[in-house]
Design a protein around this motif. Sequence first.
Motif, PDB file in Angstrom:
ATOM      1  N   PRO A  56      14.482   6.023 -17.435  1.00 10.57           N
ATOM      2  CA  PRO A  56      15.650   6.435 -18.209  1.00 10.57           C
ATOM      3  C   PRO A  56      15.259   7.429 -19.294  1.00 10.57           C
ATOM      4  N   PHE A  57      16.246   8.068 -19.893  1.00 10.03           N
ATOM      5  CA  PHE A  57      15.992   9.044 -20.957  1.00 10.03           C
ATOM      6  C   PHE A  57      15.168   8.398 -22.069  1.00 10.03           C
ATOM      7  N   GLY A  58      14.132   9.105 -22.510  1.00 12.13           N
ATOM      8  CA  GLY A  58      13.291   8.620 -23.596  1.00 12.13           C
ATOM      9  C   GLY A  58      12.022   7.942 -23.149  1.00 12.13           C
ATOM     10  N   VAL A  59      11.935   7.598 -21.859  1.00 12.77           N
ATOM     11  CA  VAL A  59      10.749   6.917 -21.328  1.00 12.77           C
ATOM     12  C   VAL A  59       9.951   7.899 -20.473  1.00 12.77           C
ATOM     13  N   GLU A  60       8.634   7.869 -20.640  1.00 13.86           N
ATOM     14  CA  GLU A  60       7.747   8.759 -19.896  1.00 13.86           C
ATOM     15  C   GLU A  60       6.796   7.951 -19.024  1.00 13.86           C
ATOM     16  N   LEU A  61       6.423   8.535 -17.897  1.00 16.93           N
ATOM     17  CA  LEU A  61       5.449   7.942 -16.990  1.00 16.93           C
ATOM     18  C   LEU A  61       4.329   8.943 -16.725  1.00 16.93           C
ATOM     19  N   ARG A  62       3.153   8.417 -16.485  1.00 13.92           N
ATOM     20  CA  ARG A  62       2.058   9.254 -16.015  1.00 13.92           C
ATOM     21  C   ARG A  62       1.103   8.385 -15.201  1.00 13.92           C
ATOM     22  N   VAL A  63       0.301   9.034 -14.359  1.00 17.49           N
ATOM     23  CA  VAL A  63      -0.689   8.358 -13.531  1.00 17.49           C
ATOM     24  C   VAL A  63      -2.062   8.885 -13.923  1.00 17.49           C
ATOM     25  N   ILE A  64      -3.009   7.962 -14.128  1.00 15.34           N
ATOM     26  CA  ILE A  64      -4.366   8.311 -14.559  1.00 15.34           C
ATOM     27  C   ILE A  64      -5.352   8.004 -13.438  1.00 15.34           C
ATOM     28  N   ASP A  65      -6.196   8.982 -13.110  1.00 16.87           N
ATOM     29  CA  ASP A  65      -7.180   8.749 -12.048  1.00 16.87           C
ATOM     30  C   ASP A  65      -8.390   7.996 -12.591  1.00 16.87           C
ATOM     31  N   PRO A  72      -1.794  14.765 -10.806  1.00 15.32           N
ATOM     32  CA  PRO A  72      -0.618  15.614 -10.553  1.00 15.32           C
ATOM     33  C   PRO A  72       0.532  14.819  -9.957  1.00 15.32           C
ATOM     34  N   ARG A  73       1.741  15.310 -10.172  1.00 16.25           N
ATOM     35  CA  ARG A  73       2.930  14.675  -9.595  1.00 16.25           C
ATOM     36  C   ARG A  73       3.181  15.282  -8.216  1.00 16.25           C
ATOM     37  N   ASP A  74       2.301  14.913  -7.296  1.00 11.17           N
ATOM     38  CA  ASP A  74       2.388  15.512  -5.962  1.00 11.17           C
ATOM     39  C   ASP A  74       2.818  14.530  -4.890  1.00 11.17           C
ATOM     40  N   GLY A  75       3.108  13.299  -5.269  1.00 16.28           N
ATOM     41  CA  GLY A  75       3.556  12.308  -4.307  1.00 16.28           C
ATOM     42  C   GLY A  75       2.464  11.699  -3.465  1.00 16.28           C
ATOM     43  N   THR A  76       1.203  12.108  -3.694  1.00 17.16           N
ATOM     44  CA  THR A  76       0.099  11.572  -2.892  1.00 17.16           C
ATOM     45  C   THR A  76      -1.058  11.061  -3.736  1.00 17.16           C
ATOM     46  N   THR A  77      -1.288  11.661  -4.907  1.00 13.19           N
ATOM     47  CA  THR A  77      -2.422  11.267  -5.748  1.00 13.19           C
ATOM     48  C   THR A  77      -2.087   9.998  -6.517  1.00 13.19           C
ATOM     49  N   LEU A 114       3.367   9.578  -8.528  1.00 11.09           N
ATOM     50  CA  LEU A 114       4.568  10.217  -9.046  1.00 11.09           C
ATOM     51  C   LEU A 114       4.902  11.401  -8.151  1.00 11.09           C
ATOM     52  N   HIS A 115       6.166  11.517  -7.788  1.00 11.50           N
ATOM     53  CA  HIS A 115       6.611  12.604  -6.933  1.00 11.50           C
ATOM     54  C   HIS A 115       7.058  13.794  -7.786  1.00 11.50           C
ATOM     55  N   GLY A 133     -15.626   1.823   0.499  1.00 12.70           N
ATOM     56  CA  GLY A 133     -16.367   3.078   0.570  1.00 12.70           C
ATOM     57  C   GLY A 133     -15.947   4.075  -0.484  1.00 12.70           C
ATOM     58  N   GLY A 134     -15.551   3.600  -1.665  1.00 16.59           N
ATOM     59  CA  GLY A 134     -15.144   4.479  -2.756  1.00 16.59           C
ATOM     60  C   GLY A 134     -13.705   4.932  -2.681  1.00 16.59           C
ATOM     61  N   GLU A 135     -12.959   4.498  -1.652  1.00 17.22           N
ATOM     62  CA  GLU A 135     -11.555   4.864  -1.497  1.00 17.22           C
ATOM     63  C   GLU A 135     -10.673   3.626  -1.634  1.00 17.22           C
ATOM     64  N   TRP A 136      -9.436   3.841  -2.066  1.00 18.97           N
ATOM     65  CA  TRP A 136      -8.508   2.734  -2.255  1.00 18.97           C
ATOM     66  C   TRP A 136      -7.677   2.484  -1.006  1.00 18.97           C
ATOM     67  N   ILE A 137      -7.521   1.206  -0.687  1.00 19.46           N
ATOM     68  CA  ILE A 137      -6.603   0.768   0.357  1.00 19.46           C
ATOM     69  C   ILE A 137      -5.532  -0.067  -0.321  1.00 19.46           C
ATOM     70  N   SER A 138      -4.285   0.280  -0.145  1.00 16.64           N
ATOM     71  CA  SER A 138      -3.188  -0.454  -0.763  1.00 16.64           C
ATOM     72  C   SER A 138      -2.900  -1.732   0.020  1.00 16.64           C
ATOM     73  N   SER A 139      -3.147  -2.872  -0.613  1.00 14.82           N
ATOM     74  CA  SER A 139      -2.855  -4.142   0.060  1.00 14.82           C
ATOM     75  C   SER A 139      -1.357  -4.287   0.306  1.00 14.82           C
ATOM     76  N   ILE A 140      -0.544  -3.767  -0.613  1.00 16.10           N
ATOM     77  CA  ILE A 140       0.911  -3.875  -0.460  1.00 16.10           C
ATOM     78  C   ILE A 140       1.393  -3.107   0.769  1.00 16.10           C
ATOM     79  N   GLU A 141       0.917  -1.872   0.934  1.00 13.37           N
ATOM     80  CA  GLU A 141       1.350  -1.078   2.084  1.00 13.37           C
ATOM     81  C   GLU A 141       0.868  -1.694   3.395  1.00 13.37           C
ATOM     82  N   LEU A 142      -0.331  -2.249   3.379  1.00 12.19           N
ATOM     83  CA  LEU A 142      -0.861  -2.891   4.581  1.00 12.19           C
ATOM     84  C   LEU A 142      -0.036  -4.136   4.920  1.00 12.19           C
TER      85      LEU A 142
END
Length: 237
Positions: A56-65, A72-77, A114-115, A133-142
């Motif tokens: 909603p207005f006033g709230v911000e989101l970000r993703v940290i690697d 980036p807000r690319d829908g994949t990172t 973030l898209h 192997g240094g990569e993430w597997i999403s248990s939720i998606e699986l």
Amino acid sequence: PRSMIERLMKNGIRVAHAWGMTETSPIGTAGSLPANWDELSFDEQVDVICKQGRPPFGVELRVIDEDGNVAPRDGTTSGTLEIRGPWIIKRYYRADEDAVEDDGWFDTGDVAVLHPDGTMQITDRAKDVIKSGGEWISSIELENAAVGCPGVAEAAAVGVYHPKWDERPLLLVVRKPDSDVSEADMIAYLGDKVAKWWLPDEVKFVEELPHTATGKILKRSLREEYKDYKLKSLADA
């Protein structure tokens, strides 16, 4: 799960998605239908509903690697989801220190992407991610993919020790009554639903899974129960 959303929508039930937590008082995002909704295919409409929506207005989101950089807000990172805003928590009751960083960002404990349009999509809880192997597997998606398999009532994915990859997925499955779905059936079904390297190293069928008081699968209990589990492929080696 996506399969549940698909069933509801096919039955004409209007579905909305939102996300929040006590610390966000309580809504952090809410889903809404885009202007071109009627022009989207059914699968595209399901994709929209599966996302948690925009803040909603006033709230911000970000993703940290992993290196602490803003993704980036690319829908994949994917990375750790952080939030800030005027009604987002600053300090827990009776705590001696703030729960946020100096610039007001609060670590939600969720892993998300973030898209480009600002829509947020949770992919896992940070503590439930399987790191292989240094990569993430999403248990939720699986898990969401697994419960779409005919004959499956419930599924939970946990990471178990692997000498080469650090962790590999163990998929715990509860069959529906009278179902005879097998491990081979599960692997074949998941073959085109997730990345090949996400496929579980083992599928273990159980009578039941532990749940919280609100009906969620109790992952913490499963991680504790299977922390010393040895995969069949390693036992046979």
